[in-house]
Design a protein around this motif. Structure first.
Motif, PDB file in Angstrom:
ATOM      1  N   GLU A 182       7.562 104.109  -6.442  1.00  0.00           N
ATOM      2  CA  GLU A 182       6.159 103.748  -6.298  1.00  0.00           C
ATOM      3  C   GLU A 182       5.833 102.577  -7.219  1.00  0.00           C
ATOM      4  O   GLU A 182       6.146 102.598  -8.413  1.00  0.00           O
ATOM      5  CB  GLU A 182       5.279 104.953  -6.651  1.00  0.00           C
ATOM      6  CG  GLU A 182       3.816 104.760  -6.314  1.00  0.00           C
ATOM      7  CD  GLU A 182       3.546 104.838  -4.819  1.00  0.00           C
ATOM      8  OE1 GLU A 182       2.477 104.368  -4.406  1.00  0.00           O
ATOM      9  OE2 GLU A 182       4.403 105.367  -4.082  1.00  0.00           O
ATOM     10  N   THR A 183       5.240 101.536  -6.668  1.00  0.00           N
ATOM     11  CA  THR A 183       4.849 100.383  -7.465  1.00  0.00           C
ATOM     12  C   THR A 183       3.659 100.744  -8.340  1.00  0.00           C
ATOM     13  O   THR A 183       2.684 101.336  -7.853  1.00  0.00           O
ATOM     14  CB  THR A 183       4.466  99.203  -6.554  1.00  0.00           C
ATOM     15  OG1 THR A 183       5.558  98.917  -5.692  1.00  0.00           O
ATOM     16  CG2 THR A 183       4.140  97.973  -7.374  1.00  0.00           C
ATOM     17  N   PRO A 184       3.696 100.442  -9.632  1.00  0.00           N
ATOM     18  CA  PRO A 184       2.545 100.744 -10.483  1.00  0.00           C
ATOM     19  C   PRO A 184       1.281 100.073  -9.956  1.00  0.00           C
ATOM     20  O   PRO A 184       1.343  98.988  -9.373  1.00  0.00           O
ATOM     21  CB  PRO A 184       2.956 100.163 -11.847  1.00  0.00           C
ATOM     22  CG  PRO A 184       4.446 100.045 -11.791  1.00  0.00           C
ATOM     23  CD  PRO A 184       4.787  99.791 -10.365  1.00  0.00           C
ATOM     24  N   ALA A 185       0.159 100.716 -10.170  1.00  0.00           N
ATOM     25  CA  ALA A 185      -1.109 100.164  -9.700  1.00  0.00           C
ATOM     26  C   ALA A 185      -1.406  98.852 -10.437  1.00  0.00           C
ATOM     27  O   ALA A 185      -1.057  98.678 -11.607  1.00  0.00           O
ATOM     28  CB  ALA A 185      -2.244 101.159  -9.938  1.00  0.00           C
ATOM     29  N   PHE A 193       2.163  92.192  -5.127  1.00  0.00           N
ATOM     30  CA  PHE A 193       1.940  90.767  -5.379  1.00  0.00           C
ATOM     31  C   PHE A 193       1.752  90.496  -6.879  1.00  0.00           C
ATOM     32  O   PHE A 193       2.141  89.429  -7.380  1.00  0.00           O
ATOM     33  CB  PHE A 193       0.725  90.271  -4.607  1.00  0.00           C
ATOM     34  CG  PHE A 193       0.984  90.000  -3.151  1.00  0.00           C
ATOM     35  CD1 PHE A 193       1.992  89.133  -2.754  1.00  0.00           C
ATOM     36  CD2 PHE A 193       0.223  90.615  -2.169  1.00  0.00           C
ATOM     37  CE1 PHE A 193       2.236  88.869  -1.421  1.00  0.00           C
ATOM     38  CE2 PHE A 193       0.452  90.370  -0.818  1.00  0.00           C
ATOM     39  CZ  PHE A 193       1.471  89.495  -0.441  1.00  0.00           C
ATOM     40  N   ALA A 194       1.158  91.453  -7.594  1.00  0.00           N
ATOM     41  CA  ALA A 194       0.902  91.253  -9.021  1.00  0.00           C
ATOM     42  C   ALA A 194       2.191  91.219  -9.832  1.00  0.00           C
ATOM     43  O   ALA A 194       2.285  90.496 -10.831  1.00  0.00           O
ATOM     44  CB  ALA A 194      -0.015  92.359  -9.548  1.00  0.00           C
ATOM     45  N   LEU A 220       6.995  85.248  -3.245  1.00  0.00           N
ATOM     46  CA  LEU A 220       6.705  86.303  -2.276  1.00  0.00           C
ATOM     47  C   LEU A 220       5.283  86.107  -1.772  1.00  0.00           C
ATOM     48  O   LEU A 220       4.320  86.300  -2.514  1.00  0.00           O
ATOM     49  CB  LEU A 220       6.847  87.686  -2.912  1.00  0.00           C
ATOM     50  CG  LEU A 220       6.544  88.863  -1.978  1.00  0.00           C
ATOM     51  CD1 LEU A 220       7.638  89.019  -0.931  1.00  0.00           C
ATOM     52  CD2 LEU A 220       6.391  90.160  -2.767  1.00  0.00           C
ATOM     53  N   VAL A 221       5.143  85.681  -0.518  1.00  0.00           N
ATOM     54  CA  VAL A 221       3.811  85.326  -0.025  1.00  0.00           C
ATOM     55  C   VAL A 221       3.341  86.225   1.109  1.00  0.00           C
ATOM     56  O   VAL A 221       2.200  86.118   1.546  1.00  0.00           O
ATOM     57  CB  VAL A 221       3.757  83.856   0.436  1.00  0.00           C
ATOM     58  CG1 VAL A 221       4.139  82.924  -0.711  1.00  0.00           C
ATOM     59  CG2 VAL A 221       4.646  83.613   1.633  1.00  0.00           C
ATOM     60  N   PHE A 232      -1.055  88.662   3.071  1.00  0.00           N
ATOM     61  CA  PHE A 232      -0.693  87.307   2.656  1.00  0.00           C
ATOM     62  C   PHE A 232      -1.385  86.911   1.357  1.00  0.00           C
ATOM     63  O   PHE A 232      -2.496  87.362   1.062  1.00  0.00           O
ATOM     64  CB  PHE A 232      -1.131  86.282   3.715  1.00  0.00           C
ATOM     65  CG  PHE A 232      -0.515  86.462   5.068  1.00  0.00           C
ATOM     66  CD1 PHE A 232       0.745  85.951   5.354  1.00  0.00           C
ATOM     67  CD2 PHE A 232      -1.211  87.140   6.073  1.00  0.00           C
ATOM     68  CE1 PHE A 232       1.297  86.100   6.615  1.00  0.00           C
ATOM     69  CE2 PHE A 232      -0.659  87.296   7.332  1.00  0.00           C
ATOM     70  CZ  PHE A 232       0.600  86.784   7.604  1.00  0.00           C
ATOM     71  N   ARG A 233      -0.724  86.010   0.627  1.00  0.00           N
ATOM     72  CA  ARG A 233      -1.436  85.236  -0.390  1.00  0.00           C
ATOM     73  C   ARG A 233      -2.206  84.144   0.366  1.00  0.00           C
ATOM     74  O   ARG A 233      -1.606  83.333   1.088  1.00  0.00           O
ATOM     75  CB  ARG A 233      -0.462  84.596  -1.370  1.00  0.00           C
ATOM     76  CG  ARG A 233       0.332  85.577  -2.222  1.00  0.00           C
ATOM     77  CD  ARG A 233       1.124  84.811  -3.274  1.00  0.00           C
ATOM     78  NE  ARG A 233       2.152  85.634  -3.896  1.00  0.00           N
ATOM     79  CZ  ARG A 233       1.975  86.355  -5.008  1.00  0.00           C
ATOM     80  NH1 ARG A 233       0.797  86.344  -5.614  1.00  0.00           N
ATOM     81  NH2 ARG A 233       2.975  87.065  -5.514  1.00  0.00           N
ATOM     82  N   VAL A 234      -3.516  84.107   0.197  1.00  0.00           N
ATOM     83  CA  VAL A 234      -4.344  83.185   0.969  1.00  0.00           C
ATOM     84  C   VAL A 234      -3.979  81.734   0.677  1.00  0.00           C
ATOM     85  O   VAL A 234      -3.956  80.890   1.585  1.00  0.00           O
ATOM     86  CB  VAL A 234      -5.838  83.454   0.695  1.00  0.00           C
ATOM     87  CG1 VAL A 234      -6.708  82.357   1.287  1.00  0.00           C
ATOM     88  CG2 VAL A 234      -6.243  84.810   1.275  1.00  0.00           C
TER      89      VAL A 234
END
Length: 423
Positions: free
Chosen positions: A29-32, A145-146, A152-153, A209-211
């Motif tokens: 699980e990715t950390p929040a 994304f963080a 990674l887009v 997506f990253r805008v």
């Protein structure tokens, strides 16, 4: 050479299974995210008045701070019925009606580009009218994304097919095969390709997506009827990466052949357009990009073109053997190639279906070649349509799958899951 190519495709399918299963237990699980970004949500709609209340209900259950959401129902200016239906609904404060100005072409990607031009989020996701996304999907994407670098887009959520209202299940054969096909793609192939650092064709929904990157690419190709598949490889050409998420989006199948065939025709026509566009220039592709293009878009088109002929050839072979009561002169290598390819495809589908909790039993395995043969019918339609109407968008009809009060059958487990994760 063709037989070697098909053996290569069979080996590729087995490789994706091995890569997926090898790394399955490593998923964590990715950390929040410590600070959540503003998130835009876009749904391009056309002739969707009937299903719109269900869509809004599902979007309202998204688990994300409302003050950080920025949503748009992108509606065509001449679609008066859907506009009236949208204005009659009580929408969440963050969800807005966006009427796309008249223009050409009248396609989903053009509507998405209009929404992209005014979106205020740092991240953006796209949904379709029939979608029921996991409420925590945006939180997972924001966290990924963080912690990932700026290369990674795009993150793709798995799509899972569910038909809840069994009374409307008029086409169980197509529905079950369609669901299993999705499971093989979104629970085996794409996660494996993401793990191997390869590009892949995106699906038309649940892409995050990253805008800034999406705008740098110029958004979607408004003239490509599978703008999502094209965009996945345009991202790769810019030196960026794609990934996958774990939290799914649930969809309903297209249903009977009259709905399935136009949808699959559009997909294959768009694949032909995408292959044509991306073979014009070698810039940014590299051998890994070319391999990915061949093993996804290329193999999908080649397989669709040859499925019916292959099934007919095997059927005639065994029919002659049965009538003559002895085996005719046998091209054993060719027969072995076809059978090994079928076995690899069924194995991939069976394992994907198991991971996605999608039914795919022995009867489904035996009937799969009939479903593959229908792909050849869609391929023939797509080839003709590419010549006659290259940019015509074959709209998939979406109808409410459940009565509104029954929609809790989908929503309640997702909301409960979101509550547990938040706690």
């Amino acid at each position: 050479m063709g037989q070697i190519a098909f053996l290569g495709i069979a080996a590729w399918r087995l490789l994706t299974v091995m890569v997926r299963l090898r790394h399955l237990a490593e998923a964590v699980e990715t950390p929040a995210a410590s600070v959540l970004p503003r998130y835009s949500i876009v749904v391009a709609l056309y002739d969707e008045a009937a299903i719109l209340p269900h869509l809004v209900e599902r979007l309202a259950n998204i688990d994300y701070p409302p003050e950080l959401l920025d949503g748009y129902l992108a509606l065509e200016a001449h679609d008066h019925a859907t506009i009236r239906a949208a204005r009659a609904l009580t929408l969440p404060d963050w969800l807005h009606i966006l009427v796309v100005p008249p223009g050409s072409p009248t396609t989903k990607p053009r509507a998405l580009n209009h929404a992209l031009s005014i979106a205020r989020g740092e991240l953006l996701t796209v949904y379709d009218a029939e979608d029921a996304p996991d409420p925590l999907q945006r939180r997972e994407a924001a966290a990924r994304f963080a912690v990932e670098d700026g290369e990674l887009v795009c993150l793709h959520a798995p799509l899972r097919i569910r038909r809840v209202h069994k009374g409307r299940d008029r086409s169980p054969f197509l529905d079950r095969q369609f669901a299993a096909e999705y499971a093989a793609l979104f629970d085996i192939t794409l996660p494996a390709m993401a793990r191997m650092g390869l590009p892949f064709p995106l699906g038309g929904t649940s892409n995050h997506f990253r805008v800034s990157a999406l705008r740098a690419l110029g958004g979607w190709d408004a003239w490509n009827v599978t703008e999502d598949a094209d965009l996945g490889f345009r991202i790769w050409r810019r030196g960026w990466r794609l990934g996958v998420l774990s939290r799914p989006t649930y969809e309903t199948p297209p249903g009977e052949l009259a709905h399935w065939l136009p949808q699959r025709t559009r997909w294959l026509k768009g694949y032909m357009q995408t292959l044509s566009v991306h073979t014009r220039s070698a810039s940014g592709m590299g051998w890994r990009g070319w391999a990915a293009l061949a093993l996804t878009i290329g193999s999908a088109l080649a397989s669709a073109a040859l499925h019916a002929l292959s099934v007919a050839w095997i059927g005639i072979f065994f029919l002659i053997a049965l009538l003559a009561q002895h085996l005719p002169s046998t091209p054993w290598f060719g027969l072995g190639v076809l059978l090994s390819g079928a076995a690899a495809s069924i194995l991939t589908t069976a394992i994907g279906a198991r991971l996605a909790n999608t039914p795919f039993g022995p009867r489904d395995m035996l009937s799969a070649p009939l479903y593959w043969s229908l792909l050849s019918l869609a391929f023939a339609h797509a080839f003709v349509r590419l010549i006659a109407e290259p940019h015509r968008w074959d709209k998939t009809a979406h109808r409410p799958d459940v009565a509104r009060e029954e929609s809790a059958m989908i929503l309640e487990p997702l909301v409960a899951d979101a509550g547990r994760a938040a706690a």
